[in-house]
Design a protein around this motif. Structure first.
Motif, PDB file in Angstrom:
ATOM      1  N   ASP A 140       3.211   1.881  -9.791  1.00 26.48           N
ATOM      2  CA  ASP A 140       2.181   1.042 -10.405  1.00 26.48           C
ATOM      3  C   ASP A 140       2.362  -0.362  -9.853  1.00 26.48           C
ATOM      4  O   ASP A 140       3.237  -1.105 -10.306  1.00 26.48           O
ATOM      5  CB  ASP A 140       2.341   1.074 -11.933  1.00 26.48           C
ATOM      6  N   VAL A 141       1.566  -0.730  -8.857  1.00 26.67           N
ATOM      7  CA  VAL A 141       1.759  -1.978  -8.130  1.00 26.67           C
ATOM      8  C   VAL A 141       0.691  -2.994  -8.518  1.00 26.67           C
ATOM      9  O   VAL A 141      -0.512  -2.723  -8.416  1.00 26.67           O
ATOM     10  CB  VAL A 141       1.722  -1.748  -6.609  1.00 26.67           C
ATOM     11  N   HIS A 142       1.147  -4.156  -8.955  1.00 25.69           N
ATOM     12  CA  HIS A 142       0.270  -5.279  -9.280  1.00 25.69           C
ATOM     13  C   HIS A 142       0.577  -6.378  -8.269  1.00 25.69           C
ATOM     14  O   HIS A 142       1.682  -6.940  -8.266  1.00 25.69           O
ATOM     15  CB  HIS A 142       0.517  -5.774 -10.705  1.00 25.69           C
ATOM     16  N   ALA A 143      -0.384  -6.693  -7.406  1.00 22.40           N
ATOM     17  CA  ALA A 143      -0.136  -7.598  -6.290  1.00 22.40           C
ATOM     18  C   ALA A 143      -0.866  -8.913  -6.461  1.00 22.40           C
ATOM     19  O   ALA A 143      -1.954  -8.978  -7.045  1.00 22.40           O
ATOM     20  CB  ALA A 143      -0.563  -6.938  -4.981  1.00 22.40           C
TER      21      ALA A 143
ATOM     22  N   THR B 206       0.831  -1.210   0.000  1.00 22.55           N
ATOM     23  CA  THR B 206       0.000   0.000   0.000  1.00 22.55           C
ATOM     24  C   THR B 206       0.861   1.253   0.000  1.00 22.55           C
ATOM     25  O   THR B 206       0.566   2.231  -0.709  1.00 22.55           O
ATOM     26  CB  THR B 206      -0.941  -0.020   1.221  1.00 22.55           C
ATOM     27  N   ASN B 207       1.934   1.245   0.780  1.00 25.13           N
ATOM     28  CA  ASN B 207       2.833   2.406   0.802  1.00 25.13           C
ATOM     29  C   ASN B 207       3.476   2.644  -0.565  1.00 25.13           C
ATOM     30  O   ASN B 207       3.704   3.797  -0.954  1.00 25.13           O
ATOM     31  CB  ASN B 207       3.916   2.214   1.869  1.00 25.13           C
ATOM     32  N   LEU B 208       3.776   1.582  -1.296  1.00 23.80           N
ATOM     33  CA  LEU B 208       4.341   1.740  -2.640  1.00 23.80           C
ATOM     34  C   LEU B 208       3.318   2.361  -3.591  1.00 23.80           C
ATOM     35  O   LEU B 208       3.661   3.213  -4.420  1.00 23.80           O
ATOM     36  CB  LEU B 208       4.817   0.388  -3.175  1.00 23.80           C
ATOM     37  N   VAL B 209       2.049   1.953  -3.463  1.00 21.66           N
ATOM     38  CA  VAL B 209       0.988   2.569  -4.271  1.00 21.66           C
ATOM     39  C   VAL B 209       0.887   4.052  -3.955  1.00 21.66           C
ATOM     40  O   VAL B 209       0.821   4.904  -4.864  1.00 21.66           O
ATOM     41  CB  VAL B 209      -0.367   1.876  -4.012  1.00 21.66           C
ATOM     42  N   ARG B 210       0.881   4.379  -2.672  1.00 21.65           N
ATOM     43  CA  ARG B 210       0.721   5.776  -2.260  1.00 21.65           C
ATOM     44  C   ARG B 210       1.930   6.634  -2.632  1.00 21.65           C
ATOM     45  O   ARG B 210       1.809   7.852  -2.728  1.00 21.65           O
ATOM     46  CB  ARG B 210       0.452   5.834  -0.752  1.00 21.65           C
TER      47      ARG B 210
END
Length: 288
Positions: free
Chosen positions: A27-30, A19-23
């Protein structure tokens, strides 16, 4: 930012980290084995998450999980693009970390072992301590991502070194929790007011992060898991095995490992590792 990150493992630690990387604008694909709510993009498979990713972060429970997810037929290396950067942030054996690094190199993927310390709150706050093994060049490439997740980010040596430092970290943490548990039980037996006692201890040479972060919950017997006993038991197994392999004596660490094992045997595995207090109380015949 145009960097695409695949994040595998949305557990207690992984979800706030991703979540911190998204914020931070990535562009995070989990991907997670069980369904989770997530602010970024949820992928239906490891391959879907990893394909076209510049950086791949794995945050998994144990060495067999990392081996399966990274090295398996449908795993990370089967779908990762050549030149991608794999950052395994799980806590696993140094030997597994070196195996992953070697397999990644054969696949044309750069790899780092980057376990963390700081618990769930550190993951939420982005204030983790991150110890990184791998090449210095790959560490520098990973630094912008790692600095979103941690306040202390240090390159500690070649592949496997991060996991070795993490083992040492878990040794110190377990021993400290055990001593804090003993001190609280000792003080309570003498009818001392625990909260002011902890305040004065924390201000002196006995001060430590366990007193700062865990003592209040221990006094209240509130053990909601920030880091579960089951996981710390696993980590201490790594410590004991690695020490034996290196011919290193860890007499205090061996006792801490036995106490953590006892906590698990008593049914406390799903509780926070500060529930080691319950073992000390039971040994003292002073149950809550």
């Amino acid at each position: 930012m145009t960097t695409r990150i695949a994040f595998i493992g949305l557990g207690i630690m992984g979800l706030p980290m991703a979540t911190n990387l998204v914020r931070a604008g990535y562009d995070v694909h989990a991907y997670n084995r069980s369904e989770r709510s997530f602010e970024g993009t949820l992928a239906g498979s490891i391959a879907e998450a990893v394909t076209d990713a510049d950086v791949i972060v794995t945050m998994l429970p144990d060495s067999p999980d990392v081996s399966a997810v990274v090295l398996g037929a449908d795993g990370v290396l089967a779908s990762a693009a050549e030149g991608a950067l794999l950052i395994d942030m799980s806590s696993i054996t140094p030997a597994t970390a070196r195996e992953v690094a070697a397999a990644a190199a054969d696949a044309g993927v750069r790899a780092l072992d980057a376990p963390v310390s700081g618990g769930e709150q550190g993951a939420i706050d982005g204030s983790l301590s991150i110890m990184v093994g791998g090449s210095a060049e790959d560490f520098e490439a990973a630094r912008p991502v790692l600095e979103v997740l941690g306040a202390t980010v240090v390159h500690v040596g070649p592949a496997g070194s991060g996991q070795t430092v993490k083992a040492a970290n878990q040794l110190i943490v377990a021993g400290t929790i055990g001593l804090v548990a003993e001190a609280l039980t000792f003080l309570d037996a003498h009818s001392v007011d625990l909260e002011p006692a902890v305040a004065v201890l924390a201000g002196g040479l006995a001060g430590n992060r366990i007193l700062d972060r865990k003592a209040a919950g221990m006094i209240a017997h509130s053990f909601d898991p920030g880091f579960r006993i089951d996981l710390h038991h696993k980590d201490l197994g790594i410590v004991v095995d690695s020490a034996r392999d290196a011919g290193v004596a860890i007499p205090l660490g061996a006792v801490a490992a036995q106490l953590m094992s006892a906590a698990r045997a008593q049914g406390h595995g799903s509780l926070d590792h500060s529930a080691l207090l319950l073992v000390i109380e039971s040994l003292s015949r002073r149950p809550a």
